[in-house]
Design a protein around this motif. Structure first.
Motif: not given
Lengths: 281, 270
Positions: B1, B3, A120-121, A124, A103, A163, A170, A156, A105, A107-111, A154, B263, B7, B162
Motif C-alpha cells: 500500500m 501510504l 483478510l484473505l 474471503v 510482495f 507490516r 495473512r 500506520d 509492499d 499491501t495491507l488495508l489501512p483501515w 492499524r 486512518w 504518516m 494496489d
C-alpha cells in the motif's frame, strides 16, 4: 550449462517419480506484446521445487524473476510450457488456497487492524468460517510471525518490518502448501532485513512450507535457501542452479563459514555472467 | 500500500500554517486590521455607502434586517443541504457504476467529462423553466455543479488500490462485487471526503446562482433584491451570512471526514 534439456510432456517422469516435487515448471516462456513488437520476458524456464524446500530466485533487475513468481502464483499464464503445483494449474492451486503470496509492499488495508488484515484473505477465501474461528486463526498466525501482542494496531501504527510480518501472517493464514515471496524484504533497512530473514527461517522450520523467494541479495539467497536459481537477462532464463549444502538451522554465524563465502563467490560470478555479454550493468 | 511512511509523524509543509496549535488568532487579528483599514478608507474618502459601505454600515444593515436575513438563510441552508446530499448520492452512484461495470464506465465517463464543460450557470434559466421557482431547480443546479468533484475524487480512490493486492484477492476467488465493497470503497473514502469538501463549497455557489436566476426567498434573492434597491449595505450583509453558512457547512463535512476516515493521512486544517 545454462540450458537444461527440454523435455516434452510425454517424456516427463511418471507421476510417482514427481511426487516429491511440489512445483514443476517445464520449458516456461512468457512473451508480451503483439507479433511485431513481441518481447520475450522469460524463455525456456524449467525448474522443480521439492516439497518443503526453500528456493531462491536471484538475478539482475529486469530478468523477469518477479514475472516467473507471478507465473508460479497463477497471476500470469505462460505463453509456452507448463507449470504445475501439486499437479494442478497454478490458478486452480491458488483458488484452493495452496498458494500464499507476499510482495515487496505489505499491501495491507489501512483501515483494518493487524488482526483483521491477517484474516483478510482467509475470510474471503473461506466464507463458511465463523468470525471467531477466523480471528483465532489470524491471531495464531500473528503470534507465529512474532506479532501476537499488536493485533489491535492499524498499519500506520506499525513499522515497515512489522507490516511485512502481518503480510506474511495473512499469507500463512490460508495454510498454503507454497509460500511465494517477491523481494519481501526489499523495502526494509539492512538490520531489519537480517532480523526478518532469521524470522523467516524460523517460520519455515516451524511450518515446513515450501518457499520460493525472489531476491537480488546474494547473502540473503545463500543464507535462506537450499537451492538458488540464477536468472539471466533478456530474455530471462536460468543460467545456473546452485545447491546450498549448509545445514539448517542457520543463523547469522553461517555467513562466516568458508562454504558460505565460497558459494557467495560462485553466485557473484554467475550473476556477473548473467548480464548480456559486453554490457556494463 | 503506497501510504506515506511518514504518516502520523511529520505533516505536509502546509501544516505549518494550518496546525491546530497555531489556532485562529493570527487570522482573527488580520481580519480585524483589514476591517479597520476598510472603515478608515471609506470614512476618510467619504465613499458613498451604495458603492462601498463601511463595515459599521454593514453591521447596521445586518441588525436592521436580521429577521428577514435569518429567514432567507434558513431557505438557502435547506437548499444547500438537500442539494449537497443529492450531489453526493449522484456522484457516488456514478463512480460506483463506472468502476463496477467496465462497458458502462467507457460509455459514461466521456459524457460526464463533456457535461462538466457545459457552463452550468447557463442552465439556471432552463431549470427555472422546467421546475418553477421552488426548491427543485436549486437542487438540480447544485447537483449539476457539485456531483463532478465527488465522482472524480471517488473514482481516483476506487482505482488507486494496489494492483498486487487486487491480484491476490482475485487469486483466492474473490468476486468483483466483494472487491468493490470490501476493498475499493473503503479505500476510496479519504478521496471521497476530499471530493465532498469541494462539493460542499460548490453547493453554496449553486444555491446562490439558483436563487439569482429566479426565487422568491433565500439569501441570493435578498442580495439581488437589495442591489436593485441600491441597498449595498444589505447586499454585503447577505454576503456575510452566505460566507458564514458556507464556512460552517464546510467544517461540518470536515468533521464527518475525521469520524469516517481516522486512518487517512491528515491534510486537514486543525
Amino acid at each position: 550449462m545454462h540450458l537444461r534439456a527440454i523435455r516434452s510432456v510425454d517424456e516427463m517422469p511418471a507421476r510417482s517419480g514427481a511426487a516429491t516435487d511440489l512445483i514443476r515448471a517445464e520449458a516456461v516462456g512468457v512473451a508480451l506484446g503483439a507479433a511485431q513488437s513481441r518481447q520475450e520476458i522469460l524463455q525456456d524456464i524449467s525448474l522443480s521445487v521439492p516439497e518443503g524446500a526453500f528456493v531462491c530466485l536471484i538475478g539482475p533487475s529486469g530478468c523477469g524473476k518477479s514475472t516467473l513468481l507471478k507465473v508460479l502464483a497463477g497471476l500470469i499464464s505462460p505463453t509456452s510450457g507448463r507449470v504445475s503445483i501439486a499437479g494442478l494449474e497454478p490458478a486452480e492451486a491458488a483458488r484452493r488456497r495452496m498458494v500464499g503470496l507476499v510482495f515487496q509492499d505489505a499491501t495491507l488495508l489501512p483501515w483494518k487492524n493487524a488482526l483483521d488484515n491477517a484474516a483478510l484473505l482467509l475470510g474471503v477465501a473461506d466464507k463458511t468460517m465463523s468470525r471467531s474461528a477466523l480471528r483465532d486463526r489470524a491471531q495464531q498466525m500473528l503470534t507465529l510471525v512474532g506479532l501476537g501482542e499488536v493485533g489491535h494496531r492499524r498499519p500506520d501504527e506499525l513499522s515497515g518490518g512489522m507490516r511485512q510480518r502481518v503480510s506474511i501472517a495473512r499469507a500463512l493464514a490460508l495454510d498454503p502448501a507454497v509460500l511465494l515471496m517477491d523481494e519481501p524484504f526489499g523495502a526494509l533497512d539492512a538490520i531489519t532485513r537480517e532480523v526478518m530473514s532469521r524470522s523467516l527461517l524460523e517460520i519455515w522450520q516451524r511450518t515446513r512450507k515450501t518457499i520460493v523467494l525472489v531476491t537480488h541479495s546474494i547473502d540473503e539467497a545463500i543464507y535462506l535457501s537450499s537451492q538458488v536459481h540464477v536468472l539471466g537477462i533478456a530474455p530471462g532464463r536460468i543460467v545456473q542452479t546452485l545447491d546450498v549444502a549448509l545445514p539448517y538451522p542457520r543463523d547469522e554465524a553461517v555467513m562466516e563459514r568458508p562454504e558460505f563465502i565460497q558459494l557467495e563467490r560462485r553466485l557473484r560470478a554467475a550473476l556477473r555472467s548473467s548480464h548480456r555479454p559486453g554490457e556494463t550493468p | 500500500m503506497s501510504l506515506p511512511s511518514s504518516m502520523g509523524l511529520a505533516g505536509p509543509p502546509l501544516s505549518r500554517w494550518r496546525s491546530s496549535t497555531g489556532s485562529w488568532l493570527p487570522a482573527l487579528a488580520l481580519s480585524l486590521v483589514m476591517l479597520l483599514v476598510w472603515e478608515a478608507v471609506v470614512r476618510f474618502f467619504q465613499v458613498s455607502a451604495f458603492i462601498i459601505p463601511a463595515p459599521t454600515a454593514i453591521a447596521v444593515a445586518l441588525m436592521r434586517e436580521w429577521a428577514s436575513l435569518a429567514d432567507a438563510a434558513t431557505v438557502t441552508a435547506r437548499e444547500i443541504l438537500v442539494g449537497f446530499l443529492a450531489s453526493a448520492a449522484v456522484g457516488v452512484a456514478l463512480a460506483l457504476l463506472i468502476v463496477r461495470f467496465g462497458w458502462l464506465g467507457r460509455a459514461l465517463y466521456p459524457l460526464v467529462v463533456l457535461f462538466q464543460n457545459v457552463p452550468k450557470v447557463a442552465l439556471a434559466p432552463i431549470f427555472i423553466l422546467w421546475f418553477g421557482y421552488g426548491l427543485a431547480p436549486k437542487i438540480g443546479l447544485i447537483v449539476v455543479i457539485a456531483f463532478f468533484p465527488v465522482t472524480l475524487s471517488m473514482l481516483a480512490g476506487l482505482e488507486s488500490v494496489d494492483p498486487s493486492l487486487l491480484a491476490l484477492m482475485r487469486s483466492v476467488g474473490t468476486g468483483a462485487t466483494d472487491i468493490l465493497f470490501k476493498i475499493r470503497v473503503p479505500h476510496s473514502l479519504p478521496n471521497l471526503m476530499a471530493g465532498l469538501k469541494i462539493a460542499a463549497t460548490f453547493s453554496v455557489i449553486g444555491a446562490i446562482v439558483g436563487e439569482f436566476a429566479g426565487a422568491s426567498a433565500g439569501l441570493g434573492y435578498v442580495i439581488q433584491f437589495a442591489s436593485t434597491q441600491l441597498d449595498t449595505p444589505l447586499v454585503f450583509a447577505g454576503l456575510v451570512i452566505v460566507s458564514i453558512l458556507g464556512v460552517g457547512f464546510y467544517y461540518v463535512v470536515e468533521m464527518l471526514e475525521r469520524l469516517a476516515v481516522p486512518w487517512a493521512p491528515k491534510f486537514n486544517t486543525g
